[in-house]
Every structure is written in C-alpha cells, then in structure tokens.
Design a protein around this motif. Structure first.
Motif, PDB file in Angstrom:
ATOM      1  N   GLY A  13      93.952  -2.723   5.259  1.00 44.92           N
ATOM      2  CA  GLY A  13      95.225  -2.918   5.098  1.00 44.92           C
ATOM      3  C   GLY A  13      95.691  -2.925   6.613  1.00 44.92           C
ATOM      4  O   GLY A  13      95.133  -2.491   7.302  1.00 44.92           O
ATOM      5  N   GLN A  33      95.219  -3.209  11.861  1.00 44.14           N
ATOM      6  CA  GLN A  33      94.381  -3.337  10.656  1.00 44.14           C
ATOM      7  C   GLN A  33      93.206  -2.572  10.388  1.00 44.14           C
ATOM      8  O   GLN A  33      92.541  -2.508  11.427  1.00 44.14           O
ATOM      9  CB  GLN A  33      94.044  -5.089  10.682  1.00 44.14           C
ATOM     10  N   ASP A  47     100.380   4.872   0.771  1.00 44.49           N
ATOM     11  CA  ASP A  47     100.976   4.155   1.878  1.00 44.49           C
ATOM     12  C   ASP A  47     101.193   4.800   3.054  1.00 44.49           C
ATOM     13  O   ASP A  47     101.767   4.622   4.200  1.00 44.49           O
ATOM     14  CB  ASP A  47     102.377   3.664   1.380  1.00 44.49           C
ATOM     15  N   ARG A  64     101.888   1.789   5.747  1.00 40.56           N
ATOM     16  CA  ARG A  64     101.366   0.805   5.369  1.00 40.56           C
ATOM     17  C   ARG A  64     102.589  -0.430   5.466  1.00 40.56           C
ATOM     18  O   ARG A  64     103.751  -0.052   5.327  1.00 40.56           O
ATOM     19  CB  ARG A  64     100.872   0.704   3.655  1.00 40.56           C
ATOM     20  N   PRO A  79     103.509  -4.623   5.169  1.00 40.40           N
ATOM     21  CA  PRO A  79     103.302  -5.966   4.897  1.00 40.40           C
ATOM     22  C   PRO A  79     102.861  -7.010   5.828  1.00 40.40           C
ATOM     23  O   PRO A  79     103.736  -7.056   7.022  1.00 40.40           O
ATOM     24  CB  PRO A  79     104.467  -6.442   4.041  1.00 40.40           C
ATOM     25  N   HIS A  80     101.656  -7.708   5.964  1.00 38.54           N
ATOM     26  CA  HIS A  80     101.395  -8.374   6.960  1.00 38.54           C
ATOM     27  C   HIS A  80     102.335  -9.977   7.156  1.00 38.54           C
ATOM     28  O   HIS A  80     102.497 -10.174   5.957  1.00 38.54           O
ATOM     29  CB  HIS A  80      99.906  -8.946   6.747  1.00 38.54           C
ATOM     30  N   THR A 111     105.478 -10.413   8.257  1.00 40.70           N
ATOM     31  CA  THR A 111     106.681 -10.190   7.630  1.00 40.70           C
ATOM     32  C   THR A 111     107.750 -10.462   8.752  1.00 40.70           C
ATOM     33  O   THR A 111     108.747 -10.325   8.769  1.00 40.70           O
ATOM     34  CB  THR A 111     107.123  -9.150   6.917  1.00 40.70           C
TER      35      THR A 111
END
Length: 165
Positions: free
Chosen positions: A41, A52, A134, A155, A157-158, A160
């Motif tokens: 992730g 990543q 996370d 973690r 979110p990709h 955003t």
C-alpha cells in the motif's frame, strides 16, 4: 507437590497443562498465519513523502509515489540532487525506490534493509515493524540502531491530494 492441599495441587497441575497446550499451539501455528505479510500500500512519512511498499523477491521495498513539493520553482520534477554519484543527480525523485532489501524477522517485523535519503544523499540501515494495520515504525541508522532515528509511517489513501507521481 508437598505442603499443598489437594485443590491447590490440582489447580497448579491444570495451569501447567494449559500452559503446555498453549505453547504447543503457538509453536505449531505456521509462520504464514502468524504474519500479515508485506504491508503493501501507500504509506506517508512526515507529511512530506509517500512511499508505495511492495514485495521485491520476498523482501520489502518502497518507492516514492507522492511528494509534498513534487516540482521545483521552474515547474520541473524534483531531482535527486544530493546523490553522491553525479551521474544519478538528474533522476527524478518520483518513482525512486528509497528502501529495499528488508527481510522478514518474525511476524510483522523486517530487518537488514537499506534506506536511501534523498535529503542528504546518504544510504542508511533500516528495520521496521508493523504496529497496527495502519502504522509502521521504522528505525533508520548508521552502525548502531540505538543511535538512529525512529520514523512512523501511516497508511495513506492514494490520489487524494496534489503531488502524486
């Protein structure tokens, strides 16, 4: 057990048997079930860079996929200007693998990896531990881990916000 009453002896015996059963269960659990595996992730570091994390030949690696400032004042992608190898100073930071070679060292732990810091051009040792689904705690150091620095990765979110590579 001398000096103990029958109920106390029975209770100690039951506790001992329960402990042996528990140890047997823990030892017999396959390693694959005890570990979440590679925490794939996108992970945010210091609100400045996102990496990543991916599997690279059963090792843990990470490449830059987001920068808080992805371009220089002229609008060009930020380059690896502090690399000790002059031939590599023209490569963009976006997409650059900055840590690699972390091998599993128990459930949710990795060690013996390398971390390249584009801020100073130095390659450090790195180890990491998944603290929650996370959160990863990474230890970055030269030589002795005690004299290193701990970084928390969260973690993310990709896609955003701006700055994605």
């Amino acid at each position: 057990v001398s000096g103990k009453s029958w109920p106390e002896t029975l209770r100690l015996s039951q506790i001992g048997c329960a402990a042996l059963v528990l140890i047997g269960v823990v030892v017999s659990v396959p390693r694959t079930l005890a570990s979440v595996g590679i925490p794939q992730g996108v992970w945010l570091i210091d609100n400045e860079v996102a990496v990543q994390i991916f599997d690279c030949s059963n090792l843990l690696c990470g490449r830059i996929v987001w920068l808080s400032i992805p371009r220089d004042p002229q609008g060009r992608l930020v380059l690896d200007k502090k690399n000790p190898d002059p031939a590599l100073r023209q490569r963009p930071l976006c997409g650059l693998t900055i840590f690699w070679g972390l091998r599993p060292d128990g459930p949710d732990r990795w060690t013996d990896g390398w971390f390249y810091n584009p801020d100073d051009g130095v390659t450090y040792n790195i180890s990491g531990e998944l603290k929650s689904a996370d959160t990863i705690e990474a230890r970055i150091y030269l030589g002795d881990p005690i004299q290193g620095q701990t970084k928390m990765l969260y973690r993310a979110p990709h896609g955003t916000s701006n700055g994605w590579c």
